[in-house]
Scaffold this motif. Structure first.
Motif, PDB file in Angstrom:
ATOM      1  N   ILE A  95       0.819  -1.206   0.000  1.00 50.73           N
ATOM      2  CA  ILE A  95       0.000   0.000   0.000  1.00 50.73           C
ATOM      3  C   ILE A  95       0.858   1.264   0.000  1.00 50.73           C
ATOM      4  N   THR A  96       2.037   1.172   0.587  1.00 52.10           N
ATOM      5  CA  THR A  96       2.904   2.358   0.614  1.00 52.10           C
ATOM      6  C   THR A  96       3.342   2.781  -0.786  1.00 52.10           C
ATOM      7  N   ASN A  97       3.190   1.896  -1.767  1.00 54.11           N
ATOM      8  CA  ASN A  97       3.579   2.238  -3.135  1.00 54.11           C
ATOM      9  C   ASN A  97       2.516   3.055  -3.868  1.00 54.11           C
ATOM     10  N   VAL A  98       1.307   3.092  -3.321  1.00 52.48           N
ATOM     11  CA  VAL A  98       0.195   3.728  -4.022  1.00 52.48           C
ATOM     12  C   VAL A  98       0.485   5.178  -4.424  1.00 52.48           C
ATOM     13  N   PRO A  99       1.072   6.013  -3.549  1.00 55.20           N
ATOM     14  CA  PRO A  99       1.330   7.400  -3.951  1.00 55.20           C
ATOM     15  C   PRO A  99       2.284   7.535  -5.139  1.00 55.20           C
ATOM     16  N   PHE A 100       3.069   6.490  -5.389  1.00 54.24           N
ATOM     17  CA  PHE A 100       4.055   6.549  -6.469  1.00 54.24           C
ATOM     18  C   PHE A 100       3.486   6.141  -7.828  1.00 54.24           C
ATOM     19  N   ILE A 101       2.303   5.512  -7.836  1.00 52.60           N
ATOM     20  CA  ILE A 101       1.786   4.921  -9.068  1.00 52.60           C
ATOM     21  C   ILE A 101       1.593   5.944 -10.190  1.00 52.60           C
ATOM     22  N   PRO A 102       0.886   7.075  -9.961  1.00 54.46           N
ATOM     23  CA  PRO A 102       0.699   8.024 -11.075  1.00 54.46           C
ATOM     24  C   PRO A 102       2.020   8.509 -11.671  1.00 54.46           C
ATOM     25  N   GLY A 103       2.966   8.847 -10.802  1.00 51.31           N
ATOM     26  CA  GLY A 103       4.256   9.331 -11.299  1.00 51.31           C
ATOM     27  C   GLY A 103       5.022   8.266 -12.053  1.00 51.31           C
ATOM     28  N   ASP A 104       4.988   7.035 -11.546  1.00 53.26           N
ATOM     29  CA  ASP A 104       5.721   5.956 -12.214  1.00 53.26           C
ATOM     30  C   ASP A 104       5.103   5.613 -13.560  1.00 53.26           C
ATOM     31  N   VAL A 105       3.783   5.643 -13.647  1.00 54.49           N
ATOM     32  CA  VAL A 105       3.121   5.403 -14.930  1.00 54.49           C
ATOM     33  C   VAL A 105       3.504   6.504 -15.927  1.00 54.49           C
ATOM     34  N   ALA A 106       3.500   7.739 -15.456  1.00 56.75           N
ATOM     35  CA  ALA A 106       3.885   8.855 -16.326  1.00 56.75           C
ATOM     36  C   ALA A 106       5.325   8.699 -16.796  1.00 56.75           C
ATOM     37  N   LYS A 107       6.228   8.287 -15.889  1.00 54.02           N
ATOM     38  CA  LYS A 107       7.634   8.104 -16.271  1.00 54.02           C
ATOM     39  C   LYS A 107       7.794   6.995 -17.302  1.00 54.02           C
ATOM     40  N   VAL A 108       7.000   5.934 -17.172  1.00 54.91           N
ATOM     41  CA  VAL A 108       7.065   4.837 -18.140  1.00 54.91           C
ATOM     42  C   VAL A 108       6.624   5.315 -19.518  1.00 54.91           C
ATOM     43  N   VAL A 109       5.548   6.075 -19.568  1.00 55.60           N
ATOM     44  CA  VAL A 109       5.047   6.579 -20.856  1.00 55.60           C
ATOM     45  C   VAL A 109       6.073   7.511 -21.498  1.00 55.60           C
ATOM     46  N   VAL A 110       6.635   8.406 -20.693  1.00 61.56           N
ATOM     47  CA  VAL A 110       7.653   9.325 -21.220  1.00 61.56           C
ATOM     48  C   VAL A 110       8.867   8.549 -21.715  1.00 61.56           C
ATOM     49  N   ALA A 111       9.307   7.550 -20.935  1.00 62.29           N
ATOM     50  CA  ALA A 111      10.452   6.734 -21.344  1.00 62.29           C
ATOM     51  C   ALA A 111      10.165   6.005 -22.657  1.00 62.29           C
ATOM     52  N   ALA A 112       8.951   5.482 -22.817  1.00 60.64           N
ATOM     53  CA  ALA A 112       8.588   4.766 -24.043  1.00 60.64           C
ATOM     54  C   ALA A 112       8.628   5.701 -25.248  1.00 60.64           C
ATOM     55  N   LEU A 113       8.131   6.916 -25.067  1.00 59.56           N
ATOM     56  CA  LEU A 113       8.144   7.886 -26.168  1.00 59.56           C
ATOM     57  C   LEU A 113       9.572   8.299 -26.526  1.00 59.56           C
ATOM     58  N   ILE A 114      10.389   8.541 -25.488  1.00 53.90           N
ATOM     59  CA  ILE A 114      11.782   8.923 -25.743  1.00 53.90           C
ATOM     60  C   ILE A 114      12.540   7.778 -26.405  1.00 53.90           C
ATOM     61  N   ALA A 115      12.372   6.558 -25.891  1.00 54.54           N
ATOM     62  CA  ALA A 115      13.090   5.404 -26.439  1.00 54.54           C
ATOM     63  C   ALA A 115      12.709   5.169 -27.903  1.00 54.54           C
ATOM     64  N   THR A 116      11.432   5.315 -28.205  1.00 55.08           N
ATOM     65  CA  THR A 116      10.983   5.117 -29.589  1.00 55.08           C
ATOM     66  C   THR A 116      11.604   6.159 -30.508  1.00 55.08           C
ATOM     67  N   ALA A 117      11.644   7.410 -30.051  1.00 55.47           N
ATOM     68  CA  ALA A 117      12.238   8.471 -30.866  1.00 55.47           C
ATOM     69  C   ALA A 117      13.735   8.240 -31.060  1.00 55.47           C
ATOM     70  N   VAL A 118      14.416   7.810 -29.994  1.00 54.64           N
ATOM     71  CA  VAL A 118      15.863   7.547 -30.095  1.00 54.64           C
ATOM     72  C   VAL A 118      16.138   6.424 -31.084  1.00 54.64           C
ATOM     73  N   LEU A 119      15.341   5.358 -31.025  1.00 59.19           N
ATOM     74  CA  LEU A 119      15.571   4.212 -31.906  1.00 59.19           C
ATOM     75  C   LEU A 119      15.205   4.517 -33.349  1.00 59.19           C
ATOM     76  N   GLN A 120      14.291   5.433 -33.547  1.00 57.80           N
ATOM     77  CA  GLN A 120      13.998   5.859 -34.917  1.00 57.80           C
ATOM     78  C   GLN A 120      15.170   6.640 -35.495  1.00 57.80           C
ATOM     79  N   ALA A 121      15.826   7.425 -34.642  1.00 57.89           N
ATOM     80  CA  ALA A 121      16.969   8.217 -35.103  1.00 57.89           C
ATOM     81  C   ALA A 121      18.250   7.389 -35.182  1.00 57.89           C
ATOM     82  N   PHE A 122      18.390   6.404 -34.261  1.00 64.94           N
ATOM     83  CA  PHE A 122      19.602   5.586 -34.209  1.00 64.94           C
ATOM     84  C   PHE A 122      19.231   4.103 -34.145  1.00 64.94           C
ATOM     85  N   PRO A 123      18.755   3.546 -35.238  1.00 65.35           N
ATOM     86  CA  PRO A 123      18.291   2.150 -35.228  1.00 65.35           C
ATOM     87  C   PRO A 123      19.368   1.135 -34.892  1.00 65.35           C
TER      88      PRO A 123
END
Length: 202
Positions: A151-179
């Protein structure tokens, strides 16, 4: 040491350094001493971009340098100083997550939309592993029940989900530029160079 190994070591070291740099951002939450950090986003990026082996090794190197006193954890504290604290389970979760995220992410299709979706799934799997092992650490160090620790992890969930989405977008852009950063792309390039060298020798 051949060029491909030097390249791999350089990339692994670069991503390990990125994860360490992201440790400079740490915001304490609640009374258990577990902070909001960006390091888990760096681990997600390493796995998504570098795949299972190199992404996992980048996370391993990030943790290993802390054993010799390098300030590598949240708030730039060395790993040795963090191990006795309540976050020890999260540290182990980092290690496992780096390999798991990479293993899932390197199976992603090359199309942009499906790749982002798989990357997000990989990142969320990594977050769940961090919560699981982190909760075990809280049970061990703080004497909490496993349910209360989760339960102590609950406050972290929104931020961690947001970080995952941002990481996925950044990683996809990086791999498109540097396959060639992709493990399979790197292998194809290496094999092509070997064949070209063999043909030249003939």
């Amino acid at each position: 040491m051949n060029n491909s190994k030097v390249y791999d070591l350089t990339i692994i070291a670069a991503f390990a350094a990125l994860i360490i740099v992201l440790g400079g951002i740490a915001i304490p939450v609640g009374g258990l001493g577990v902070p909001v950090v960006l390091q888990n986003m760096g681990i997600a990026l390493a796995g998504m971009i570098l795949g299972f082996k190199r992404g996992g090794l980048a996370t391993t190197l990030f943790l290993a340098v802390g054993l010799v006193g390098v300030p590598n954890m949240a708030g730039w504290k060395p790993l040795l100083a963090a191990l006795p604290g309540p976050t020890v389970g999260y540290i182990f979760g980092y290690l496992i997550a780096g390999f798991v995220i990479g293993a899932i992410a390197q199976q992603a299709p090359r199309a942009k939309g499906p790749r982002i979706a798989v990357f997000i799934g990989a990142g969320l799997a990594g977050v769940l592993l961090q919560y699981f092992f982190g909760s075990l650490g809280l049970v061990w160090r703080m004497g909490l029940s496993f349910t209360d620790a989760l339960i102590t992890n609950v406050p972290f969930i929104p931020g961690d989900v947001a970080k995952v989405v941002v990481a996925a977008l950044i990683a996809t852009a990086v791999l498109q530029a540097f396959p060639d950063l992709l493990p399979d792309a790197a292998n194809r390039k290496q094999n092509r160079l070997i064949k070209e060298a063999a043909n030249t020798a003939e």
